[in-house]
Design an enzyme around this catalytic site. Structure first.
Site, mmCIF file in Angstrom:
data_model
loop_
_atom_site.group_PDB
_atom_site.id
_atom_site.type_symbol
_atom_site.label_atom_id
_atom_site.label_comp_id
_atom_site.label_asym_id
_atom_site.label_seq_id
_atom_site.Cartn_x
_atom_site.Cartn_y
_atom_site.Cartn_z
ATOM 1 N N TYR A 21 16.796 30.096 7.426
ATOM 2 C CA TYR A 21 15.613 30.799 7.930
ATOM 3 C C TYR A 21 15.627 30.886 9.451
ATOM 4 O O TYR A 21 15.886 29.897 10.130
ATOM 5 C CB TYR A 21 14.338 30.059 7.522
ATOM 6 C CG TYR A 21 13.950 30.260 6.084
ATOM 7 C CD1 TYR A 21 13.654 31.524 5.582
ATOM 8 C CD2 TYR A 21 13.860 29.172 5.233
ATOM 9 C CE1 TYR A 21 13.289 31.698 4.254
ATOM 10 C CE2 TYR A 21 13.486 29.336 3.906
ATOM 11 C CZ TYR A 21 13.209 30.602 3.420
ATOM 12 O OH TYR A 21 12.850 30.776 2.110
ATOM 13 N N LYS A 59 0.853 -1.200 0.000
ATOM 14 C CA LYS A 59 0.000 0.000 0.000
ATOM 15 C C LYS A 59 0.881 1.239 0.000
ATOM 16 O O LYS A 59 2.093 1.142 0.193
ATOM 17 C CB LYS A 59 -0.926 -0.028 1.228
ATOM 18 C CG LYS A 59 -0.234 -0.002 2.561
ATOM 19 C CD LYS A 59 -1.152 -0.534 3.647
ATOM 20 C CE LYS A 59 -0.432 -0.692 4.956
ATOM 21 N NZ LYS A 59 -0.550 0.408 5.854
HETATM 22 C C1 PLP Z 1 -3.851 -4.739 8.422
HETATM 23 C C2 PLP Z 1 -2.397 -4.540 8.143
HETATM 24 N N1 PLP Z 1 -1.620 -5.610 7.956
HETATM 25 C C3 PLP Z 1 -0.291 -5.479 7.695
HETATM 26 C C4 PLP Z 1 0.314 -4.247 7.626
HETATM 27 C C5 PLP Z 1 1.798 -4.154 7.382
HETATM 28 O O1 PLP Z 1 2.426 -3.597 8.513
HETATM 29 P P1 PLP Z 1 4.007 -3.406 8.636
HETATM 30 O O2 PLP Z 1 4.411 -2.445 7.577
HETATM 31 O O3 PLP Z 1 4.200 -2.852 10.001
HETATM 32 O O4 PLP Z 1 4.619 -4.737 8.438
HETATM 33 C C6 PLP Z 1 -0.460 -3.114 7.833
HETATM 34 C C7 PLP Z 1 0.156 -1.782 7.812
HETATM 35 O O5 PLP Z 1 -0.239 -0.835 8.403
HETATM 36 C C8 PLP Z 1 -1.858 -3.255 8.089
HETATM 37 O O6 PLP Z 1 -2.643 -2.190 8.293
#
Ligand code: PLP
Length: 359
Positions: A256, A35
């Site tokens: 700045y 994602k």
């Molecule tokens: C439901 C879920 N599973 C897995 C993950 C992966 O997490 P990580 O990047 O901490 O391994 C996430 C990330 O937020 C998540 O929301």
């Protein structure tokens, strides 16, 4: 490196990190979290790499991210971690063979409006303590009734998400796992608990499916550790260059607000990278970076396009010298600590002004 600011993504490192996931969780299938544009690394090249390296599934937050992957010819199963938001999204998920992580009854109502012929793949997400998304644990028997009503649905299993797995001392993770197990006692269906911190730190979270994200990119979710401590390879190196060099007298204000005053006569360098590239403005004077492999430190405020550096330890610095913000020799976890944030946020903040290259 000719460009101003470059993120080099080593896809071999991502393969290596997937192999590490398998070493930690040899009996689990791997749903790789890609994602947020693969945590800022580029969803298509990363997903293709994970696909060819044998990941079992991918996870994205929302349908727009999943559709982009399908347009990029990614064939792996893709799970929508936030589920669906409308009937249109439900229908599109069926068409694109997406796995819907269902977290509330209103989403079930939407799915029930689809024709029986729609081939639906669903997970149920249970809230074992995160208190963000998911059915309460006492909904399990009602959910089993839903499944009994829909033998046409392809049920993938039961997901829960850990809230404090990055804190090895916290008892909360084992409490969450115990609550999840008790709620599902005797209930059929695959189990999925561990994210990266779960995979690395909590053997009991390595169930039928693990869902690592951050560790695939080579960073540590555990505070006080770096990816290297877990045998991971950082996949992304962020580099820029020195575009100006000046000597200033002791007491000269830099940048700045003049928040930094040169403690002595010294060399100051200007780097072509700023908060418009995704570098946190909160990185204070004293934050370490590397210039031509030598230690240098932020001096003065990060501005939109530039950072100024204390180059007292790089007396021979030259225009064009490479500046590494993070990478194998400059752990992102260290930089994140100086910005009072996590590697996750540094990755996701990189903007499209940074040139990406893949090796
Ligand atoms: C439901 C879920 N599973 C897995 C993950 C992966 O997490 P990580 O990047 O901490 O391994 C996430 C990330 O937020 C998540 O929301």
């Amino acid at each position: 490196m000719n460009q101003r600011a470059v993120a080099t993504v080593d896809l071999g490192a991502i393969r290596h990190n997937l192999a590490q996931v398998r070493r930690y969780a040899p009996n689990s299938r791997v749903m790789a979290a890609v994602k947020a544009d693969a945590y800022g690394h580029g969803a298509i090249p990363v997903s293709r790499t994970l696909e060819s390296a044998g990941a079992d599934a991918l996870a994205v937050a929302c349908i727009e991210e999943a559709v982009k992957l399908r347009e990029g010819q990614v064939q792996l199963p893709i799970a929508l971690l936030e589920g669906i938001l409308s009937l249109d999204e439900a229908a599109l998920s069926a068409r694109e063979r997406l796995q819907i992580v269902v977290n509330d009854f209103w989403q079930i109502d939407l799915l029930e409006q689809l024709p029986v012929s729609a081939s639906l793949q669903i997970w149920f997400k249970l809230d074992s303590g995160m208190h963000r998304l998911g059915f309460p644990l006492d909904a399990v028997s009602r959910l089993c009734e839903v499944l009994a009503r829909h033998p046409d649905w392809d049920f993938c299993g039961w997901i829960t998400h850990l809230a404090q797995a990055d804190e090895p001392e916290s008892p909360f993770t084992l409490e969450q796992i115990a609550r999840y197990d008790a709620a599902l006692d005797g209930v059929p269906g695959a189990r999925s608990i561990g994210n990266s911190a779960g995979v690395l730190g909590w053997p009991d979270a390595r169930r039928d499916w693990v869902r690592p994200g951050l560790m695939l990119y080579g960073a540590s979710p555990m505070q006080g550790k770096t990816g290297a401590d877990w045998g991971l390879l950082p996949a992304l190196t962020l580099r820029s260059r020195v575009i100006a060099l000046r000597r200033y007298e002791a007491g000269s204000p830099i940048g700045y607000g003049g928040s930094y005053h040169c403690p002595e006569d010294m060399l100051v360098g200007v780097v072509a990278l700023g908060y418009a590239d995704g570098i946190h403005r909160s990185l204070a004077s004293g934050t370490p970076v590397k210039v031509a492999g030598q230690p240098a430190f932020i001096a003065g405020r990060v501005s939109m396009d530039m950072i100024t550096l204390d180059l007292r330890q790089v007396p021979d610095a030259r225009i064009g010298d490479e500046v590494m913000l993070w990478g194998r020799d400059a752990p992102i976890e260290v930089l994140a600590g100086y910005a009072d944030t996590l590697a996750y946020e540094l990755f996701c903040r990189l903007t499209n002004r940074v040139q990406f290259e893949y090796v």
